[in-house]
Design a protein around this motif. Structure first.
Motif, short mmCIF file in Angstrom:
data_model
loop_
_atom_site.label_atom_id
_atom_site.label_comp_id
_atom_site.label_asym_id
_atom_site.label_seq_id
_atom_site.Cartn_x
_atom_site.Cartn_y
_atom_site.Cartn_z
N GLY A 228 0.80 -1.23 0.00
CA GLY A 228 0.00 0.00 0.00
C GLY A 228 0.83 1.28 0.00
N ILE A 229 2.15 1.18 -0.06
CA ILE A 229 2.98 2.40 -0.10
C ILE A 229 2.71 3.15 -1.40
CG2 ILE A 229 5.35 3.28 -0.21
CD1 ILE A 229 6.19 0.94 1.57
N LYS A 230 2.53 4.44 -1.26
CA LYS A 230 2.17 5.25 -2.42
C LYS A 230 3.33 5.32 -3.42
CE LYS A 230 0.84 9.93 -3.31
NZ LYS A 230 0.95 11.23 -2.64
N THR A 231 3.03 5.08 -4.67
CA THR A 231 4.03 5.19 -5.75
C THR A 231 3.41 6.02 -6.87
OG1 THR A 231 3.20 3.22 -6.85
CG2 THR A 231 4.99 2.89 -5.28
N ASP A 232 4.19 6.29 -7.92
CA ASP A 232 3.56 6.93 -9.08
C ASP A 232 3.02 5.83 -10.01
OD1 ASP A 232 5.65 5.92 -10.60
OD2 ASP A 232 6.86 7.74 -10.37
N SER A 233 2.56 6.24 -11.19
CA SER A 233 1.84 5.25 -12.01
C SER A 233 2.70 4.69 -13.14
CB SER A 233 0.58 5.89 -12.57
OG SER A 233 0.96 7.07 -13.25
N ARG A 234 4.03 4.79 -12.96
CA ARG A 234 4.87 4.26 -14.06
C ARG A 234 4.75 2.75 -14.19
NH1 ARG A 234 9.88 8.51 -14.03
NH2 ARG A 234 8.48 10.09 -13.21
N ALA A 235 4.66 2.34 -15.44
CA ALA A 235 4.46 0.92 -15.75
C ALA A 235 5.77 0.14 -15.63
CB ALA A 235 3.91 0.79 -17.17
N PRO A 236 5.67 -1.18 -15.51
CA PRO A 236 6.88 -2.01 -15.52
C PRO A 236 7.68 -1.72 -16.79
CG PRO A 236 4.96 -3.34 -14.96
CD PRO A 236 4.45 -1.98 -15.32
N GLY A 237 9.01 -1.66 -16.66
CA GLY A 237 9.84 -1.36 -17.81
C GLY A 237 10.20 0.10 -17.92
N GLU A 238 9.34 0.99 -17.37
CA GLU A 238 9.67 2.42 -17.38
C GLU A 238 10.64 2.73 -16.25
OE1 GLU A 238 6.71 5.70 -17.77
OE2 GLU A 238 5.27 4.02 -17.74
N PRO A 239 11.69 3.53 -16.51
CA PRO A 239 12.61 3.93 -15.43
C PRO A 239 11.85 4.68 -14.33
CG PRO A 239 13.45 4.62 -17.58
CD PRO A 239 12.06 4.11 -17.81
N LYS A 240 12.27 4.48 -13.08
CA LYS A 240 11.57 5.11 -11.95
C LYS A 240 12.53 6.08 -11.23
CE LYS A 240 8.25 1.66 -12.06
NZ LYS A 240 8.67 1.15 -13.36
#
Ligand code: TRP
Length: 434
Positions: A228-240
């Motif tokens: 449940g930790i808040k993250t952004d909505s970047r998809a798998p494969g996208e650099p974070k």
């Protein structure tokens, strides 16, 4: 205690369940610090303080249990430190009163926590002291008593508590000024290199934001909370981005620099949030799991913790009881048979009581003698090899006789005595008075 020891003391309010932020920010560094050489550490459960915030008795008891279990499970060694519960030390409320009597009311009016409560009432158009208890107002005095009782030099606290340490210094100075040097002036110690941990929503992890991860959540719950930790909505494969990522910061607080560097690379390479969360869970659980077993055992066996806290209280009271006797004596709460002594303003204690004098003889040894107010010799000690040893014997005897200094006059031996003989004579006299 050897003279060079630094006394470090801190309290933990027993009003909640320990979470990862408490562990990283306070518990883990405190336990590491307690292992250092040359420090004498005092850790206590501030349950009197908890009463100011919590009026649910079951919660007070449960929190005390959980916090005590947490500190032991996390590796605090009660043999090495003094670990106790505030409410087991009746000398603390007694000292609180003595400090109350030297503490300006104006000082307390300026305390941040009290002022915040008043400001809130003003803003709401309510009476300024609405819902403000005298307990909240007096909070800094109780805290000063905690610290000054053990003459702590350093008090590790969060920034929000620094004002309280300054107030404790203030009260200590006022008392010392009136009654002689009894208290060490404590210093706040702020841990700048321990990060504050972000919580589930990215704000500082704190009970008041309801965004915490309990330190000893069972693994399944820990996993769920981490998910449940808040993250952004970047998809798998996208650099974070590691910058501003609560997940990354929490990981960093548990990982080695090499592990952190690896996660940084994974972020750049587009690790999925699900995988990153799994990594975080595994890393935290690796550190917590071995402690969790101890924690659960202690929670299931409160009698173990109770025994441990009782032993801690006995250790703490070895200091608190004689020290409070001295303080009582200093303010004038005295045995009436102890004639006399210092009137107010009479700083030089021209008492009618006997006093110790130390000196060196031609034989090269160090001695002390006890003389009455007129300088008449009452007792003379054996010889000591060093002034330090003679001084320690004197100190021991002064501490012992502090509750009733007039007893010194009644010691039956009048010849050359060992410090040991003198001590047991004093003890017998004291016992006879009880
Ligand atoms: N007020 C401290 C807090 O809220 C807890 C506390 C009570 C304390 N007594 C203390 C801390 C003495 C240090 C020393 O965090």
């Amino acid at each position: 205690m050897s003279k060079s020891n630094v006394r470090v003391l801190t309290g933990i309010t027993t009003s909640g369940t320990p979470h990862l932020g408490n562990y990283v920010g306070a518990i883990r560094p405190a336990i590491a610090a307690s292992r250092a050489a040359g420090v004498e550490s005092f850790y206590f459960l501030a349950d009197y303080h908890a009463l100011i915030k919590v009026d649910d008795p079951a919660r007070i008891q449960r929190s005390t249990l959980e916090i005590a279990a947490t500190w032991i499970a996390a590796g605090l060694d009660p043999e090495r430190v003094t670990f106790y519960r505030q409410s087991d030390i009746p000398e603390i409320p007694e000292l609180t009163w003595f400090l109350t009597c030297v503490c300006g009311k104006g000082l307390l009016n300026r305390a941040h926590a009290y002022k915040a409560a008043v400001d809130k009432n003003h803003a709401a158009g309510a009476d300024e002291d609405a819902d403000v208890t005298a307990g909240l107002f007096m909070y800094p005095v109780l805290m000063a008593a905690d610290i000054l009782m053990f003459n702590a030099h350093r008090v590790p606290v969060g920034r929000d508590q620094v004002q309280h340490i300054e107030m404790a210094r203030d009260m200590a100075s006022s008392f010392n000024h009136l009654y002689g040097e009894h208290f060490v002036l404590p210093e706040a110690q702020i841990e700048d290199n321990v990060a504050t941990l972000p919580g589930l929503d990215g704000r500082k992890m704190s009970k008041s934001y309801d965004n915490t991860i309990p330190l000893f959540a069972p693994p399944e719950q820990l996993k769920k909370l981490i998910a449940g930790i808040k993250t952004d909505s970047r998809a798998p494969g996208e650099p974070k981005d590691t910058e501003g990522s609560a997940l990354f910061q929490i990981y960093q607080a548990f990982a080695t620099p090499a592990e952190t560097a690896q996660l940084r690379q994974d972020f750049a390479a587009g690790i999925s949030w699900a995988d990153a969360k799994l990594k975080l869970f595994q890393r935290i659980d690796a550190e917590i799991a071995p402690m969790r077993a101890t924690y659960e055992d202690l929670i299931a066996h409160p009698e173990k913790l109770e025994a441990l806290l009782q032993a801690g209280a006995a250790k703490a009271r070895k200091i608190a009881t004689p020290f409070t006797a001295k303080v009582r004596q200093a303010v004038g709460l005295r045995d009436l048979r102890a004639q006399a002594a210092d009137k107010k303003g009479d700083k030089k204690d021209k008492s009618t009581l006997p006093s110790f004098k130390q000196y060196r003889e031609a034989d090269g040894q160090f001695y002390f003698k006890l003389v009455d107010a007129q300088g008449k010799l009452l007792l003379q000690s054996e010889g000591f090899a060093s002034p330090k040893e003679a001084g320690q014997a004197v100190k021991r005897l002064q501490d012992l006789s502090a509750p009733l200094p007039a007893l010194l006059q009644e010691i039956p031996v009048k010849h050359l005595v060992t410090a040991q003989e003198l001590e047991s004579a004093l003890q017998q006299l004291l016992a006879a008075r009880d």
